[in-house]
Design a protein around this motif. Structure first.
Motif, short mmCIF file in Angstrom:
data_model
loop_
_atom_site.label_atom_id
_atom_site.label_comp_id
_atom_site.label_asym_id
_atom_site.label_seq_id
_atom_site.Cartn_x
_atom_site.Cartn_y
_atom_site.Cartn_z
N LYS A 231 -1.46 5.14 12.18
CA LYS A 231 -1.43 3.75 12.54
C LYS A 231 -1.42 3.18 11.00
CE LYS A 231 -4.11 0.00 14.46
NZ LYS A 231 -5.38 -0.84 14.58
N ALA A 232 -0.04 3.35 10.45
CA ALA A 232 0.31 2.91 9.05
C ALA A 232 0.44 1.28 9.05
CB ALA A 232 1.68 3.30 8.62
N GLU A 233 0.56 0.69 10.32
CA GLU A 233 0.68 -0.86 10.33
C GLU A 233 -0.61 -1.34 10.16
OE1 GLU A 233 0.86 0.63 15.02
OE2 GLU A 233 1.02 1.22 12.95
N GLU A 234 -1.75 -0.65 9.96
CA GLU A 234 -2.98 -1.15 9.35
C GLU A 234 -2.93 -2.02 8.38
OE1 GLU A 234 -6.91 -2.19 10.07
OE2 GLU A 234 -5.63 -1.28 11.64
N LYS A 235 -1.90 -1.24 7.39
CA LYS A 235 -1.83 -2.14 6.18
C LYS A 235 -0.50 -2.36 5.84
CE LYS A 235 -5.93 -0.64 4.77
NZ LYS A 235 -7.03 -1.77 4.57
#
Length: 511
Positions: A231-235
């Motif tokens: 879930k790289a899109e968290e940052k």
């Protein structure tokens, strides 16, 4: 495209403490599996060098000859399996009929009734192993490395759930186990951003740098450390840019970022500027694999490698949802997507997340069946050629209940429903045959017998699900070449929902 609703949830596993004997779980049928568990438990001090060829017992279990590890590793295409630290082979080194899995995860009454609403946290568990003397945790992790290596995998993607505590300790021990067991086995670091929500760029850099000291941490040939955040899109991209800057400035480590997204939408393209590759968690039903080619093409157009997810199924009691996997259809379709899309890497999602029912690791209910099937497809993925079928082999899959059957509300108040957008639920038995030549296959589902002529090669045949056991036999020129029988019967009524597909293979001894 990825399914946003496939996001992970985490469950804290118990620590190293010894646990007093508790309730024995009769449904485990551990006595019937004692031989399998003992055969699968190997010495802690096994040789560390990589096997030149797969063990004979493993090779003859497959319908083909698996190439030697050294040959498979010459390929630029890599295959990893997602390792989830809360569910190792054992949590307390107790006999399987009274260990933590049996007493607390597989029963509604476990952990002081915490999981009673949905009938228990898990529906399956790792294939039981005999208790080990000495450093049993290290021995068990080495065993898992051997199992994955012998199946043709290049390594694990290691889900990093915390920077301290029991899951962190197990992550460090897995890196050590990989190096001691097989220095060529790679551990790709995957900080889990659903759990590390409060991490700072500097803090995460320091945490990864400690793990990167291990020779098993996956690096590219140019020395860059591969970091593949879940879930790289968290940052935002700038956050990851700062994290990589901290890794280089404070620790001298250059990074190859391979962000994994829960939803690989076009706006994720902004991550390409800081990334070596791109990936997604993926969908868990066969009909939702069609976007793989477009995803891989998009990554390649951006000049990045693509890591394709491959999955078996997904059933989550504690979240009350499941995906319709269609027997082995999802596994075959997602492997086909990886092969046909030109993906560079594959991530099997997952190796051992039993709380989501996504595991390919050898388990109590599935044995080695799903891992054996993956060995066939990964050989094609890595070598570019379909392996020649040398031994008639059958894989039989079905659920042990009908999809619409519900337990009494008092037994399981929280019902498990199909995930929105998944395939329509079905009640089927699948016979997946790998044949050296055409042959008659005689089948039995419950009390109903049938048969058909199966072609050479790989062929899937479906039958209606019926109560009782199912079986299939290959007959050629009047002689039986192989046969398989389900180990668990289909029952009515049910005490709790179990929406996973159980699997069994004729290639391995059934006990």
């Amino acid at each position: 495209m990825a399914d946003k609703s496939s996001a992970r949830t985490t469950h804290r596993a118990p620590g190293r403490r010894r646990l007093a004997p508790g309730i024995a779980l009769g449904v485990l049928l551990v006595g019937a599996l004692a031989g399998i568990g003992a055969a699968n438990s190997l010495r802690a001090n096994a040789p560390a060098e990589a096997a030149a060829t797969p063990p004979k017992a493993y090779s003859t279990a497959l319908p083909f000859d698996l190439p030697p590890a050294a040959e498979l590793r010459r390929s630029d295409k890599l295959v990893f399996a997602h390792y989830f630290t809360p569910y190792p082979l054992s949590l307390d080194n107790e006999p399987a009929d009274r260990d933590y899995y049996a007493r607390n995860y597989l029963t509604p009454d476990g952990e002081k009734g915490r999981h009673q609403a949905y009938g228990g946290l898990l529906r399956d568990r790792p294939l039981p192993t005999a208790p080990e003397a000495g450093d049993w945790e290290l021995a068990h992790l080495r065993q898992e490395v051997r199992t994955a290596r012998d199946a043709g995998l290049d390594g694990f993607t290691l889900d990093l759930l915390s920077e301290t505590g029991r899951n962190r300790d197990r992550a460090e021990l897995l890196l050590r186990a990989a190096h001691e067991e097989d220095p060529g086995f790679r551990i790709q670091l995957m900080p889990d951003m659903t759990a590390l929500t409060s991490a700072t760029p500097a803090g995460l850099a320091d945490s990864l740098a400690q793990l990167a000291k291990s020779p098993s941490a996956h690096r590219l040939p140019d020395g860059r450390l591969v970091v593949s955040p879940f879930k790289a899109e968290e940052k935002e991209p700038d956050w990851w840019r700062r994290m990589m800057g901290e890794l280089e400035a404070r620790h001298g480590i250059r990074t190859a970022l391979v962000p994994l997204f829960l939803d690989f939408t076009p706006e994720r393209d902004v991550y390409a500027a800081i990334s070596h590759g791109l990936s997604e968690w993926g969908a868990r039903s066969a009909g939702r694999q069609a976007g793989a080619a477009a995803d891989a093409e998009r990554a390649h157009r951006l000049g990045k490698i693509w890591m394709q997810p491959v999955s078996v199924q997904d059933a989550r009691p504690n979240q009350g949802v499941y995906d319709e996997a269609g027997n082995t259809e999802t596994l075959r379709a997602s492997w086909g997507a990886a092969i046909d899309s030109g993906a560079d890497w594959v991530q099997l999602t997952t190796w051992n997340d039993y709380s989501e029912g996504t595991h390919v690791a050898p388990s109590l209910h599935n044995g080695y069946a799903y891992l054996d099937l993956s060995s066939y497809y990964l050989t094609r993925f890595k070598t570019g050629a379909w392996p020649k079928i040398l031994r008639d082999t059958l894989y039989l899959t079905s659920r042990v209940q009908f999809a619409d059957d519900l337990p009494p509300p008092a037994r399981q108040p929280q019902v498990i429903r199909p995930r929105e957008g998944t395939a329509d639920p079905r009640d089927t038995v699948e016979v997946l045959s790998f044949l050296t030549a055409p042959a008659d296959i005689r089948t039995r589902t419950g009390d109903t017998e049938s048969g058909y002529l199966a072609p050479s090669g790989v062929h899937a045949q479906l039958f209606p699900l019926r109560t009782g056991h199912s079986a299939a036999t290959v007959v050629r020129a009047g002689a039986t070449t192989t046969k398989v029988t389900s180990r668990y019967p289909v029952r009515r009524p049910v005490d709790k929902q179990d929406l996973q597909y159980y699997a069994v293979t004729s290639g391995r001894s059934q006990r």
